[in-house]
Design a protein around this motif. Structure first.
Motif, PDB file in Angstrom:
ATOM      1  N   GLN A 146       0.794  -1.127  -0.057  1.00 26.49           N
ATOM      2  CA  GLN A 146      -0.007  -0.202  -0.018  1.00 26.49           C
ATOM      3  C   GLN A 146       0.852   1.266   0.042  1.00 26.49           C
ATOM      4  OE1 GLN A 146      -2.491  -0.817   3.320  1.00 26.49           O
ATOM      5  NE2 GLN A 146      -4.166  -1.404   2.248  1.00 26.49           N
ATOM      6  N   ARG A 147       1.921   1.312   0.670  1.00 22.09           N
ATOM      7  CA  ARG A 147       2.825   2.438   0.762  1.00 22.09           C
ATOM      8  C   ARG A 147       3.501   2.525  -0.631  1.00 22.09           C
ATOM      9  NH1 ARG A 147       6.510   1.258   5.996  1.00 22.09           N
ATOM     10  NH2 ARG A 147       4.815   1.562   7.548  1.00 22.09           N
ATOM     11  N   MET A 166       1.519   9.212   1.879  1.00 23.13           N
ATOM     12  CA  MET A 166       2.171   7.699   2.177  1.00 23.13           C
ATOM     13  C   MET A 166       3.534   7.753   1.993  1.00 23.13           C
ATOM     14  SD  MET A 166      -0.928   4.844   1.172  1.00 23.13           S
ATOM     15  CE  MET A 166      -1.738   5.736  -0.259  1.00 23.13           C
TER      16      MET A 166
END
Length: 166
Positions: A19-20, A119
């Motif tokens: 996700q990052r 992020m």
């Protein structure tokens, strides 16, 4: 397998790292849980149980076979990235649906760009906790920043070109 790294990782860790790094690779969330199982069945990963906060959790590490596969893969030429550009597809239908909705839809990407930038801030802080990968992570983060800047510039251009004043 690349996200498993030298110390191993659990499916939740893999999902969080992916996700990052979503500017690099996007997959369905279930893949972060099913793919390590598949790779373990094929002998590329070893699965062990570790104590978690509330229950046991699976922890994967690379096997010698998995490391050999990564070494072989690393020598292969990288191809140009596959890109799924939803904004570009929306732009080509502007003659059919009108410029206003397309302009608004593409401009809405700014929120997601800001989220991804945030992020990346977190990922950059985390990079220093992985000294064996820090240099490589930071190179990737700089690429992501450039991509976000390019998209922000493209959105500006779309808004100018599709402005109601033209």
């Amino acid at each position: 397998m690349a996200l498993i790294g030298r110390d191993g990782a659990g499916p939740h860790d893999i999902k969080r790292m992916a996700q990052r790094g979503r500017t690099y690779w996007v997959a369905g969330e279930s893949q972060y849980y099913t793919e390590p199982k598949r790779l373990a069945r094929l002998g590329y990963l070893e699965a062990t149980k570790q104590t978690g906060r509330t229950r046991e959790r699976t922890h994967y590490t690379l096997t010698p076979r998995g490391l050999d596969a990564l070494r072989d893969w690393a020598w292969r030429p990288s191809s140009f990235p596959r890109m799924q550009q939803e904004g570009a597809v929306r732009l080509i239908v502007a003659d059919l649906v009108g410029e206003a909705p397309v302009r608004a839809s593409i401009a809405a990407m700014r929120t997601e760009i800001a989220d991804i930038a945030a992020m990346l801030d977190v990922a950059e802080e985390a990079a220093s906790t992985l000294p064996h990968r820090e240099r490589y992570l930071r190179l990737n983060h700089r690429l992501s920043r450039r991509l976000l800047d390019a998209y922000a510039g493209w959105i500006d251009e779309v808004e100018r070109e599709l402005s109601a004043d033209r």
